[in-house]
Design a protein around this motif. Structure first.
Motif, mmCIF file in Angstrom:
data_model
loop_
_atom_site.group_PDB
_atom_site.id
_atom_site.type_symbol
_atom_site.label_atom_id
_atom_site.label_comp_id
_atom_site.label_asym_id
_atom_site.label_seq_id
_atom_site.Cartn_x
_atom_site.Cartn_y
_atom_site.Cartn_z
ATOM 1 N N VAL A 167 0.859 -1.190 0.000
ATOM 2 C CA VAL A 167 0.000 0.000 0.000
ATOM 3 C C VAL A 167 0.891 1.235 0.000
ATOM 4 O O VAL A 167 1.777 1.358 0.826
ATOM 5 C CB VAL A 167 -0.921 -0.006 1.236
ATOM 6 N N ALA A 204 -7.504 -0.824 1.389
ATOM 7 C CA ALA A 204 -6.740 -0.783 0.142
ATOM 8 C C ALA A 204 -6.160 -2.141 -0.195
ATOM 9 O O ALA A 204 -6.078 -2.541 -1.358
ATOM 10 C CB ALA A 204 -5.615 0.241 0.272
ATOM 11 N N THR A 251 1.732 7.286 0.390
ATOM 12 C CA THR A 251 0.964 8.517 0.182
ATOM 13 C C THR A 251 -0.418 8.382 0.782
ATOM 14 O O THR A 251 -0.964 9.312 1.364
ATOM 15 C CB THR A 251 0.818 8.802 -1.322
ATOM 16 N N LEU A 252 -0.975 7.169 0.663
ATOM 17 C CA LEU A 252 -2.302 6.930 1.218
ATOM 18 C C LEU A 252 -2.286 7.127 2.727
ATOM 19 O O LEU A 252 -3.160 7.780 3.316
ATOM 20 C CB LEU A 252 -2.717 5.496 0.873
ATOM 21 N N ARG A 253 -1.272 6.540 3.348
ATOM 22 C CA ARG A 253 -1.177 6.668 4.799
ATOM 23 C C ARG A 253 -1.011 8.109 5.204
ATOM 24 O O ARG A 253 -1.625 8.592 6.145
ATOM 25 C CB ARG A 253 0.034 5.864 5.308
ATOM 26 N N ILE A 306 -8.011 2.422 6.361
ATOM 27 C CA ILE A 306 -7.538 2.795 5.041
ATOM 28 C C ILE A 306 -6.654 1.706 4.437
ATOM 29 O O ILE A 306 -6.931 1.188 3.361
ATOM 30 C CB ILE A 306 -6.733 4.111 5.123
ATOM 31 N N SER A 319 -1.751 10.878 3.680
ATOM 32 C CA SER A 319 -2.908 11.771 3.537
ATOM 33 C C SER A 319 -3.876 11.568 4.688
ATOM 34 O O SER A 319 -4.397 12.536 5.250
ATOM 35 C CB SER A 319 -3.628 11.539 2.206
#
Lengths: 350, 281, 352
Positions: free
Chosen positions: B165, B191, B168-170, B187, B172
């Motif tokens: 994963v 994902a 960037t996802l984390r 999240i 944000s």
């Protein structure tokens, strides 16, 4: 995530419910000798059809049966080696015979059909001791002048597990061969001296090994040879005659048993019986139950099953060449039940 | 420097490459031989009774392995229920928090070692831990043994999926003020969902074919599963019992059960590998 | 808010974030927003579960720790149950060939011998084959074929052990008995290795089936090793005119030797512990024999066959002692394998 949790919850509920449901139904568990498995499984199947009571018998060998009943992980055990009275007393077990049968040598020799080969005590012991290693050994050939025995190596098939069938077989060999008695002895599992030997699990395993290996010889309870059409041999009995294994010769041997003289627990060995028509390797198989039963209903249900087998199972047993117990012995056994098997101090039977 | 004539080197190269091709073919031959054997012999056993009836004594026709099929399904489900949450949490630790911690390294190492442990040893472990104190062979003990086998597999695949994963996802999510645990569970989990499911399926496939840990833990039973605290019917021990017997009809059923297990496992394995490969690329 | 500033990735340099790169804990100073007096008036919401994060971390950590704990638990339980046997027989348990349940004399020698010999045969067959397969997949086959064949080889690992046992007992062993063993016995019967009746089942058959079972493991890891060798190195060799074989033998294998040995140890570990396939075809005889055709047993097959029937505590303890020996052997092999593989991956992630 939510779906997963929901599924988990539903399955857990189902499992718990099933666990609870299991507590209600009468299912009786037994484990032990593979010797009587063909007839026990038929009896249990028929009984379940008639009454709905399920008897689950796992054939794991006499050794396993004794261990399981002593550890109280099953409701009854099956063994072809009778426990001695001291052992029964110490472990609080009751022991009674259920049925009798014959242990027969089986062979795999191309061209040889059932009961064509003759063996006597000396050659049988010699083969299993590993002294006779080829089929065309003079000792075997002498007994079978009319058969041209091939130059094939003998492979001995024996049990890998603790087996009452082995006990009966080695008991006989110890009786007829001093060398066997000295070098190997009697037991549920022994040290097999033959160099070319393979092991099988259960009577079924030995039968399977003999079926697949050319030149193999093994020993099984007769039903296994009969059901799978594996060739058996003629043996010489105490009276010097060569007899075939079948219901008649087994019955002839069993008739000589004097059950009145049996020790407590009915531990009578039936090998090497006199009589011209007797099969030399016959044995009984026993059931082990705890004398002090925790639940009277369960104990009664179990004894009812055994009683049904005594009274209605004769035909099924004879079809598989097992010898049912004579009536007077059945009476003795049921009196033994009343005397020995109790729940909360009160006899369970009748 | 030792020089060889060029044709010598070419010959050596050619023979080695030939050997490589032959080896690969041998591997494929073995695979297809085994699968075709199982399919041909097993298919003969497939009939209505096989899937729906209880076992009958040898020689009595019409028997089946329905109870064993159900038993294996229940045991596997129970093992999954036990192993997946713990394995996933462990994998999350290794993937999210574990880059620096010594503990994570240790756990990862141990997971790999545990994956290579013989399943029969795990069976002996379950025997001493559960069968002896409980006083009975049981489905619970069998499921426990299977769960121990599944645990490191789930942990490893979860870790791999969680690592994939993108950060960037984390970031944000963290930047928006979400606490770390929310970020991970809400999240990252979401994902990696399909990858995690794939990992679970792989573990299930691995464990549904196991025999050794059930042999003397859950034993077997010829009746319907009624209580998990008692001997539990299952396909793999049934195959073992039937295969070692001399009865032809039982041996045929053993092949049928083998085909059933093999089909299931191969289907799951092929599907999951295909999905995993897509994810990694 | 404060929490969000703590986890930055890769330091404060100008690198764009890569996937999978490490996230380092970096201390940040509170921002201007947070120190301004208006902050309190904005009414920032308090975190609902302040202790949740450490709890979560602790929870996941304890699950992760469970794995090594399990291994320790298995070891201690095996040790506990096998102590009676070791107390009675001492270290001679390891070398005694006796296995006599009647007299209560037990020795692990035949089981250890069988385990080691069947594994040895399996390794001799599987390692050259696996190396060759890896060579085929990486260097010789076009990508699509390589992927397809690679997947199919990996499927060999997915087939359960009991299926191998079934196939071995009913299909392979009869073939060995009818065709292979008589031929071997005829031509090589001078050697004690090939003497004895062609039973079909036995040490050789068990070794061959084990080889097929561990093939996918060794070849998959070896293939990864071959692929990890930097193409630059290989291409320089090719550029010098080396043949494929020479590149592999002189460049790839030495470069990846640590990893290849790790792969072999992985396969070794699996072969040592294999139960069902071996139980079906090894013949189950507690006897050490010089011949490959002879039946024997392995630790795993002894456990599988005899555990349910062991009655006396000493018998059970001896069996569990066998299990302990197997545990120690496989644990050692697995640890060595992991160390080697890690060393390889670590060395190469640093870069050429």
């Amino acid at each position: 995530m939510k779906r997963f949790a929901f599924l988990a919850l539903v399955s857990t509920i189902l499992l718990v419910l099933s666990g609870l449901a299991g507590a209600q139904e009468i299912a009786l568990n037994g484990a032990g000798a593979t010797f009587p498995f063909p007839v026990y499984s038929q009896w249990a199947f028929k009984y379940a059809q008639l009454t709905g009571v399920k008897i689950n018998y796992q054939a794991i060998g006499s050794g396993g049966g004794i261990a399981q009943i002593k550890a109280k992980t099953v409701d009854f055990g099956g063994t072809d080696e009778p426990l001695k009275p001291e052992d029964l007393k110490e472990s609080g077990l009751a022991q009674f015979p259920m049925v009798m049968g014959g242990v027969v040598p089986i062979v795999n020799l191309s061209g040889l059909g059932a009961n064509q080969l003759r063996l006597d005590a000396e050659t049988l012991a010699g083969i299993f001791l590993g002294k006779i290693t080829r089929w065309n050994d003079p000792a075997i050939q002498k007994l079978n002048p009319e058969i041209k025995l091939p130059e094939v190596a003998i492979t001995v098939a024996h049990r890998t597990d603790g087996s009452g069938t082995t006990y009966i077989f080695t008991h006989y060999l110890s009786q007829v061969s001093p060398e066997w008695k000295e070098k190997v002895g009697t037991g549920k599992a022994v040290k097999w001296l033959a160099k070319a030997s393979v092991g099988g699990k259960g009577n079924a395993g030995v039968a399977g090994q003999v079926q697949s290996i050319a030149g193999a010889i093994g020993y099984v309870e007769y039903a296994y040879a009969f059901q799978n059409k594996i060739p058996t041999v003629k043996l010489q009995n105490k009276a010097g005659k060569f007899v075939e294994p079948n219901l008649e010769t087994f019955q002839a041997a069993a008739a000589h048993a004097d059950w009145e003289k049996a020790p407590p627990g009915f531990g009578l060995m039936l090998t090497h019986q006199p009589g011209e028509a007797s099969w030399p390797i016959v044995g009984a198989t026993w059931i082990l139950m705890h004398k002090n039963q925790p639940e009277a209903d369960k104990a009664k249900a179990l004894l009812k099953f055994f009683d049904w087998c005594y009274k209605n199972g004769d035909k099924m047993a004879k079809e598989l060449h097992y010898v049912p117990l004579p009536d007077n012995l059945v009476k003795m056994v049921e009196a033994y039940w009343t005397k020995e098997i109790k729940a909360k101090g009160k006899p369970v039977w009748p | 420097m030792k020089t060889r004539p060029p044709w010598g080197r070419k010959l050596l190269n050619l023979s080695v490459c030939l050997w490589a091709g032959i080896s690969a073919s041998l591997g494929l031959v073995a695979l297809f031989w085994i699968i075709t054997t199982v399919v041909i012999k097993g298919f003969r056993a497939f009939d209505f009774h096989f899937f729906t009836a209880l076992p009958t004594p040898p020689g009595v026709p019409g028997g089946g392995v329905a109870n064993a099929i159900l038993g294996t399904a229940v045991l596997t489900a129970l093992a999954t229920l036990a192993a997946v949450p713990i394995g996933m949490l462990a994998g999350i630790f290794l993937g999210e928090f574990g880059q620096d911690a010594k503990i994570a390294d240790f756990s990862r190492f141990a997971a790999n070692v545990l994956m290579g442990m013989p399943s029969i040893i795990i069976g002996v472990f379950a025997y001493g831990l559960l069968v002896v104190p409980m006083g009975s062979f049981s489905g619970y003990a069998g499921a426990f043994a299977l769960a121990v086998i599944m645990l490191p597999v789930v942990s490893r695949t979860t870790e791999d999926m969680v690592r994939l994963v993108p950060n960037t996802l984390r970031e944000s999510a963290l930047a928006l003020g979400a606490p770390r645990w929310r970020v991970t569970l809400g999240i990252v989990f979401r994902a990696a969902k399909s990858g995690l499911l794939t990992g679970v399926l792989l573990a299930v496939a691995r464990v549904s074919g196991e025999t050794a840990p059930l042999l003397f833990i859950a034993l077997n039973s010829p009746y319907w599963l009624t209580s998990l605290a008692k001997p539990t019917p299952n396909l793999t021990v049934t195959i073992f019992d039937y295969a070692m017997s001399p009865y032809a009809d039982w041996q045929q059923k053993a092949w049928g059960a083998s085909l059933l297990i093999t089909l299931g496992i191969l289907a799951v394995t092929v599907m999951t590998r295909w999905t995993l490969r897509e994810k990694k690329s | 808010m404060a929490l969000g500033g703590r986890y930055l990735q890769g330091g404060l340099g100008g690198h764009p974030p890569h996937d999978g790169q490490r996230m380092k804990k970096v201390l940040t100073l509170p921002t201007a927003l947070e120190t301004s007096p208006d902050f309190a008036r904005i009414g920032v919401r308090k975190k609902p579960f302040p202790k949740a994060d450490p709890f979560f971390r602790g929870l996941t950590a304890s699950c992760a720790v469970l794995v090594p704990l399990l291994i320790a638990a298995i070891f201690s339980e095996l040790l506990h149950y096998s102590l009676p046997a070791f107390k009675k027989f001492g270290l001679s348990f390891l070398i005694s060939q006796e296995w006599n349940p009647v007299t209560g004399q037990f020795g692990a020698a035949s089981s250890i011998f069988g385990t080691l010999v069947s594994t040895f045969i399996a390794m001799i067959i599987a390692v050259p084959l696996s190396l060759a397969i890896a060579l085929f997949l990486v260097e010789l086959a076009p990508p699509k074929l390589s992927r397809a064949v690679g997947t199919m080889i990996e499927l060999l690992a997915a087939i359960p052990s009991i299926i191998y046992g079934m196939w071995g007992l009913f299909v392979f062993a009869p073939l060995m008995a009818r065709y292979v063993q008589p031929v071997l016995g005829h031509y090589l019967g001078v050697l004690p290795l090939f003497q004895g009746p062609p039973l079909g089942i036995g040490m050789l058959t068990a070794g061959i089936i084990l080889a097929v079972m561990i093939l996918p493991f060794i070849s998959a890891v070896t293939r990864d090793v071959f692929q990890l060798v930097p193409p630059v190195v290989k291409e320089s060799a090719f550029g010098l005119g080396a043949t494929t074989w020479e590149v592999t033998f002189k460049v790839t294998i030495p470069y990846g030797l640590v990893g290849i040995i790790g792969a072999c140890f992985l396969g070794l570990g699996r072969a040592l512990g294999e139960t069902m396939a071996v139980t079906f075809v090894i013949g189950n005889s507690h006897r050490i024999s010089a011949s490959l055709f002879a039946p024997g047993n392995s630790i795993a097959s002894a456990l599988a066959n005899e555990f349910t029937e062991a009655t006396e505590p000493l018998y059970i303890s001896s069996l569990i002692a066998l299990g302990l020996i197997l545990f120690v052997i496989t644990w050692t092999v697995q640890v060595i394998s992991q160390i080697l593989l890690r060393r390889m991956y670590r060395a190469w992630s640093v870069g050429l």
